[in-house]
Design an enzyme around this catalytic site. Sequence first.
Site, PDB file in Angstrom:
ATOM      1  N   LEU A 120     -53.541 -58.975  70.478  1.00  0.00           N
ATOM      2  CA  LEU A 120     -53.388 -58.168  71.686  1.00  0.00           C
ATOM      3  C   LEU A 120     -52.997 -58.941  72.930  1.00  0.00           C
ATOM      4  CD1 LEU A 120     -53.788 -55.126  72.149  1.00  0.00           C
ATOM      5  CD2 LEU A 120     -55.868 -55.716  73.355  1.00  0.00           C
TER       6      LEU A 120
ATOM      7  N   GLU B 235     -54.178 -54.553  77.892  1.00  0.00           N
ATOM      8  CA  GLU B 235     -53.612 -53.556  78.807  1.00  0.00           C
ATOM      9  C   GLU B 235     -53.768 -54.002  80.263  1.00  0.00           C
ATOM     10  OE1 GLU B 235     -54.373 -49.487  77.784  1.00  0.00           O
ATOM     11  OE2 GLU B 235     -54.323 -48.885  79.879  1.00  0.00           O
TER      12      GLU B 235
ATOM     13  N   PHE C 184     -56.076 -49.073  84.986  1.00  0.00           N
ATOM     14  CA  PHE C 184     -55.847 -49.026  83.535  1.00  0.00           C
ATOM     15  C   PHE C 184     -55.179 -47.700  83.188  1.00  0.00           C
ATOM     16  CE2 PHE C 184     -57.318 -51.469  79.762  1.00  0.00           C
ATOM     17  CZ  PHE C 184     -57.467 -52.696  80.357  1.00  0.00           C
TER      18      PHE C 184
ATOM     19  N   ARG D  17     -58.133 -42.533  72.904  1.00  0.00           N
ATOM     20  CA  ARG D  17     -59.084 -43.174  73.820  1.00  0.00           C
ATOM     21  C   ARG D  17     -58.357 -43.790  75.014  1.00  0.00           C
ATOM     22  NH1 ARG D  17     -60.852 -48.580  74.662  1.00  0.00           N
ATOM     23  NH2 ARG D  17     -59.782 -49.422  72.840  1.00  0.00           N
TER      24      ARG D  17
ATOM     25  N   ARG E 143     -52.235 -44.752  76.144  1.00  0.00           N
ATOM     26  CA  ARG E 143     -51.677 -45.588  75.071  1.00  0.00           C
ATOM     27  C   ARG E 143     -50.863 -44.819  74.042  1.00  0.00           C
ATOM     28  NH1 ARG E 143     -57.037 -49.329  74.249  1.00  0.00           N
ATOM     29  NH2 ARG E 143     -56.712 -50.472  76.190  1.00  0.00           N
TER      30      ARG E 143
ATOM     31  N   SER F 119     -64.108 -47.894  75.758  1.00  0.00           N
ATOM     32  CA  SER F 119     -64.763 -48.229  74.506  1.00  0.00           C
ATOM     33  C   SER F 119     -65.897 -49.231  74.686  1.00  0.00           C
ATOM     34  CB  SER F 119     -63.719 -48.780  73.551  1.00  0.00           C
ATOM     35  OG  SER F 119     -64.356 -49.333  72.462  1.00  0.00           O
TER      36      SER F 119
ATOM     37  N   GLN G 284     -55.691 -45.199  67.033  1.00  0.00           N
ATOM     38  CA  GLN G 284     -54.892 -45.547  68.202  1.00  0.00           C
ATOM     39  C   GLN G 284     -53.995 -46.757  67.958  1.00  0.00           C
ATOM     40  OE1 GLN G 284     -56.818 -47.206  71.970  1.00  0.00           O
ATOM     41  NE2 GLN G 284     -55.939 -45.271  72.627  1.00  0.00           N
TER      42      GLN G 284
ATOM     43  N   ASP H 142     -66.307 -51.416  56.966  1.00  0.00           N
ATOM     44  CA  ASP H 142     -67.359 -51.367  55.937  1.00  0.00           C
ATOM     45  C   ASP H 142     -68.358 -50.254  56.227  1.00  0.00           C
ATOM     46  OD1 ASP H 142     -66.370 -53.779  54.776  1.00  0.00           O
ATOM     47  OD2 ASP H 142     -67.485 -54.925  56.276  1.00  0.00           O
TER      48      ASP H 142
ATOM     49  N   GLU I 167     -67.880 -48.337  67.867  1.00  0.00           N
ATOM     50  CA  GLU I 167     -66.592 -47.894  67.332  1.00  0.00           C
ATOM     51  C   GLU I 167     -66.709 -47.252  65.948  1.00  0.00           C
ATOM     52  OE1 GLU I 167     -63.423 -50.674  68.016  1.00  0.00           O
ATOM     53  OE2 GLU I 167     -62.036 -49.528  66.736  1.00  0.00           O
TER      54      GLU I 167
ATOM     55  N   HIS J 225     -55.048 -50.380  66.625  1.00  0.00           N
ATOM     56  CA  HIS J 225     -55.982 -50.980  67.567  1.00  0.00           C
ATOM     57  C   HIS J 225     -57.381 -50.393  67.519  1.00  0.00           C
ATOM     58  CE1 HIS J 225     -57.238 -53.011  71.191  1.00  0.00           C
ATOM     59  NE2 HIS J 225     -57.528 -51.870  71.779  1.00  0.00           N
TER      60      HIS J 225
ATOM     61  N   GLY K 179     -72.343 -56.495  67.566  1.00  0.00           N
ATOM     62  CA  GLY K 179     -71.447 -56.351  68.721  1.00  0.00           C
ATOM     63  C   GLY K 179     -72.226 -55.687  69.856  1.00  0.00           C
TER      64      GLY K 179
ATOM     65  N   HIS L 265     -51.956 -49.512  70.011  1.00  0.00           N
ATOM     66  CA  HIS L 265     -51.897 -50.086  71.358  1.00  0.00           C
ATOM     67  C   HIS L 265     -50.465 -50.555  71.604  1.00  0.00           C
ATOM     68  CE1 HIS L 265     -52.676 -52.783  74.691  1.00  0.00           C
ATOM     69  NE2 HIS L 265     -53.946 -52.426  74.723  1.00  0.00           N
TER      70      HIS L 265
HETATM   71  C1  LIG Z   1     -58.277 -57.236  71.002  1.00  0.00           C
HETATM   72  C2  LIG Z   1     -59.091 -56.108  71.533  1.00  0.00           C
HETATM   73  C3  LIG Z   1     -59.274 -55.950  72.887  1.00  0.00           C
HETATM   74  C4  LIG Z   1     -60.049 -54.902  73.371  1.00  0.00           C
HETATM   75  N1  LIG Z   1     -60.202 -54.759  74.729  1.00  0.00           N
HETATM   76  C5  LIG Z   1     -60.990 -53.748  75.192  1.00  0.00           C
HETATM   77  C6  LIG Z   1     -61.202 -53.596  76.593  1.00  0.00           C
HETATM   78  O1  LIG Z   1     -60.722 -54.375  77.420  1.00  0.00           O
HETATM   79  N2  LIG Z   1     -61.969 -52.561  77.012  1.00  0.00           N
HETATM   80  C7  LIG Z   1     -62.548 -51.676  76.144  1.00  0.00           C
HETATM   81  O2  LIG Z   1     -63.244 -50.769  76.575  1.00  0.00           O
HETATM   82  N3  LIG Z   1     -62.366 -51.817  74.803  1.00  0.00           N
HETATM   83  C8  LIG Z   1     -61.622 -52.824  74.311  1.00  0.00           C
HETATM   84  N4  LIG Z   1     -61.444 -52.956  72.958  1.00  0.00           N
HETATM   85  C9  LIG Z   1     -62.233 -52.118  72.042  1.00  0.00           C
HETATM   86  C10 LIG Z   1     -63.686 -52.625  72.010  1.00  0.00           C
HETATM   87  O3  LIG Z   1     -63.701 -54.023  72.118  1.00  0.00           O
HETATM   88  C11 LIG Z   1     -64.422 -52.238  70.736  1.00  0.00           C
HETATM   89  O4  LIG Z   1     -64.214 -50.889  70.447  1.00  0.00           O
HETATM   90  C12 LIG Z   1     -65.922 -52.460  70.881  1.00  0.00           C
HETATM   91  O5  LIG Z   1     -66.174 -53.772  71.329  1.00  0.00           O
HETATM   92  C13 LIG Z   1     -66.641 -52.210  69.564  1.00  0.00           C
HETATM   93  O6  LIG Z   1     -67.967 -52.625  69.672  1.00  0.00           O
HETATM   94  P1  LIG Z   1     -68.971 -52.384  68.476  1.00  0.00           P
HETATM   95  O7  LIG Z   1     -70.289 -52.905  68.918  1.00  0.00           O
HETATM   96  O8  LIG Z   1     -68.880 -50.983  68.035  1.00  0.00           O
HETATM   97  O9  LIG Z   1     -68.393 -53.268  67.268  1.00  0.00           O
HETATM   98  P2  LIG Z   1     -67.995 -54.802  67.133  1.00  0.00           P
HETATM   99  O10 LIG Z   1     -68.122 -55.561  68.384  1.00  0.00           O
HETATM  100  O11 LIG Z   1     -66.687 -54.816  66.429  1.00  0.00           O
HETATM  101  O12 LIG Z   1     -69.104 -55.340  66.157  1.00  0.00           O
HETATM  102  C14 LIG Z   1     -69.171 -54.970  64.794  1.00  0.00           C
HETATM  103  C15 LIG Z   1     -70.315 -55.713  64.159  1.00  0.00           C
HETATM  104  O13 LIG Z   1     -70.562 -55.210  62.858  1.00  0.00           O
HETATM  105  C16 LIG Z   1     -70.717 -56.277  61.957  1.00  0.00           C
HETATM  106  N5  LIG Z   1     -70.398 -55.771  60.613  1.00  0.00           N
HETATM  107  C17 LIG Z   1     -69.329 -55.028  60.227  1.00  0.00           C
HETATM  108  N6  LIG Z   1     -69.421 -54.748  58.920  1.00  0.00           N
HETATM  109  C18 LIG Z   1     -70.551 -55.329  58.461  1.00  0.00           C
HETATM  110  C19 LIG Z   1     -71.171 -55.403  57.193  1.00  0.00           C
HETATM  111  N7  LIG Z   1     -70.657 -54.819  56.107  1.00  0.00           N
HETATM  112  N8  LIG Z   1     -72.321 -56.110  57.088  1.00  0.00           N
HETATM  113  C20 LIG Z   1     -72.865 -56.729  58.168  1.00  0.00           C
HETATM  114  N9  LIG Z   1     -72.307 -56.691  59.392  1.00  0.00           N
HETATM  115  C21 LIG Z   1     -71.177 -55.989  59.534  1.00  0.00           C
HETATM  116  C22 LIG Z   1     -69.816 -57.357  62.491  1.00  0.00           C
HETATM  117  O14 LIG Z   1     -70.180 -58.613  62.013  1.00  0.00           O
HETATM  118  C23 LIG Z   1     -70.081 -57.203  63.995  1.00  0.00           C
HETATM  119  O15 LIG Z   1     -71.260 -57.885  64.338  1.00  0.00           O
HETATM  120  C24 LIG Z   1     -60.650 -53.995  72.463  1.00  0.00           C
HETATM  121  C25 LIG Z   1     -60.459 -54.145  71.099  1.00  0.00           C
HETATM  122  C26 LIG Z   1     -59.669 -55.176  70.632  1.00  0.00           C
HETATM  123  C27 LIG Z   1     -59.434 -55.239  69.161  1.00  0.00           C
END
Ligand SMILES: Cc1cc2nc3c(=O)[nH]c(=O)nc-3n(C[C@H](O)[C@H](O)[C@H](O)COP(=O)(O)OP(=O)(O)OC[C@H]3O[C@@H](n4cnc5c(N)ncnc54)[C@H](O)[C@@H]3O)c2cc1C
Length: 600
Positions: free
Chosen positions: A264, A267, A139, A407, A298, A412, A252, A233, A396, A365, A15, A254
């Site tokens: 979702l 927001e 927001f 938050r 939220r 995020s 949180q 995980d 996250e 959320h 991500g 939402h």
């Molecule tokens: C529907 C929705 C809308 C949102 N909108 C917003 C917004 O507008 N603004 C904002 O600031 N935040 C928003 N958020 C929150 C934000 O999107 C996330 O908190 C953020 O993108 C998380 O990024 P990350 O890189 O930490 O994880 P993620 O993008 O969730 O990536 C996690 C990664 O870990 C990998 N992974 C997990 N477990 C394993 C494992 N065991 N083995 C191998 N790979 C694994 C997955 O495959 C993935 O690649 C939203 C969240 C949701 C659910």
Amino acid sequence: MSDPIVHDIVIVGAGLAGSWAAMVAAREGITNIGVLSKVHPLRSHSGAAQGGIAAALNNVRPVEGTGPRGPLEQIPADGEPVDSPDLHMFDTIKGSDWLGDQDKIHVLVNDAVDILYEYEHMGCVFSRTADGRINQRRFGGHSAPRANFAADWTGHVLLHTIHEQCLKHGVNFYSEWYVLELIVEDGITRGVVAMDILTGELHTINAKAVMFATGGYGRAWKITSNATANTGDGVAVAYNAGVPLMDMEFVQFHPTGIYKHGILMSEACRGEGGYLRNGNGERFMENYAPDKMELAPRDLVSRSEQTEIDQGRGAGDDKQGIYLDLTHLGREKILQRLPQVREIAMNFLGVDIIDEPAKIQPTAHYSMGGIPTDVNGQVIRNAEGEPFTGFFAAGECACVSVHGANRLGTNSLLEASVFGRRTGYEMARFIEGGAKLHPITNPDPTKKQRERIERVMDKHNDSQAGRIAPIAEALKWNMTDNCGIFRNEEKLEKGLARIHELKGDFTKARVMDQSRRFNTDVLMALETENLLTFSEVVVAGALARTESRGAHSRTDHQKRDDTDWLKHTLAHKSENGEPVLSYKDVCIDWEKYPPQERKY
Ligand SMILES: Cc1cc2nc3c(=O)[nH]c(=O)nc-3n(C[C@H](O)[C@H](O)[C@H](O)COP(=O)(O)OP(=O)(O)OC[C@H]3O[C@@H](n4cnc5c(N)ncnc54)[C@H](O)[C@@H]3O)c2cc1C
């Protein structure tokens, strides 16, 4: 057993947090980086984010005299700024209900503007103002319009931008690889055990530095906005390896998940001026947050909705919903600013939001808690901040902590980007500073995980053995019913007892599918065990915290208690497998931002 794969840096998660770290470390000259993702990297949950990413860019301002929900206009070149990192900082501290570490929040808001321009310079397709600057919207909980957006596809465009850069810089991706174990020997992180989901084979990956960027854990609740892959995980694997988890009780909800599905409705709907109405058609937020109305944070809006529902003023035949009304925004604005939300409502509710309100409800959320780190992604092992050598985390799954007890929306994507980038630099420094590749001395490092998989696949099990799916389902209802928006001792005790029962059931459960290749039954079993592991920590932390703060709302302890609870929870896994809780101070600038009552 296959030979171990070796990398300088292995990152689990593709991500925004993981991809930023990989891109930066590669740019800094580390050539041997592997990024593992259980889903295709571009299906990581960051791509689902809709509304925006926060930064005080000062591109737009409210039109004077039109009130807090009036239209926005470009700030002219000689116009006074309406926003600043300081204001962003105060809003974030207040949003966190004073549980966010203020030194960390300072880093978040001060890196924000720079990271937005870095995105822009990489070609990210933001929505624009008429004079070509990045467009901004309002927001919840932010006192200036600082949500920078790309229609309601913000996460999608940010993730594509960084992924492309990773490919350009030669990062190796392992798509659909699932990490099961963090290898730690003598207190030093040495790598991971992972499954290639396609073949079902287990591999050992030896690395000088390991980073977890595994995202959130909303899938422990029945009604959730999170993708099926968000099973926590990373936090469970880290906890099993001796890493403490921090502030896990803060989850949180939402306010606008699609009714009964949780999917979702961003927001951004309220940021663009949407109304919330109860079953009687009333904009009930005037009774809970008269100044901010629908743009209160939220935690407050979710509690207000649930109160309306609980007091019989819900919407729909069963009175269990709330209406999100966008009809007054007009067709053009909805098509331009909220096209994805409109499509989602049509697909899942059969409602066109241009003409009709949509039925929604609060949905699990975002996970404020996680793996504790410093501002450079270095994982810490205790309240004294001692490092967990060679182990890093961001996004996250981590808890820096910038969100504290609640938050603010858009903070995020910012957190994942800012701390992903900082972790990339830190890991590059770590490698270039002479970090060694510590060999894995265990002669059979995959043994434990092989045995775990063989146990759930054992076809000679007795006929009484249960299945995994009902256990996962029971856990999710348990968390929704007993550890949801409103909590109390009785519910939490019940919730914890049920988790213990389900853990017992899990030891007897088996999967039907006996194939090795792409066995999603086995994957679901492993994920379910992780859900059970961290859910126990969430509930234990919530039971112990006898106060209400941010998203943690106890009906039997309704007040925030700064005398006893202005502190972070740390949970260590004990010998018998149960969490042992300890506490850590919150970093507060007592001169500048002392705790105050949180009013909106
Ligand atoms: C529907 C929705 C809308 C949102 N909108 C917003 C917004 O507008 N603004 C904002 O600031 N935040 C928003 N958020 C929150 C934000 O999107 C996330 O908190 C953020 O993108 C998380 O990024 P990350 O890189 O930490 O994880 P993620 O993008 O969730 O990536 C996690 C990664 O870990 C990998 N992974 C997990 N477990 C394993 C494992 N065991 N083995 C191998 N790979 C694994 C997955 O495959 C993935 O690649 C939203 C969240 C949701 C659910």
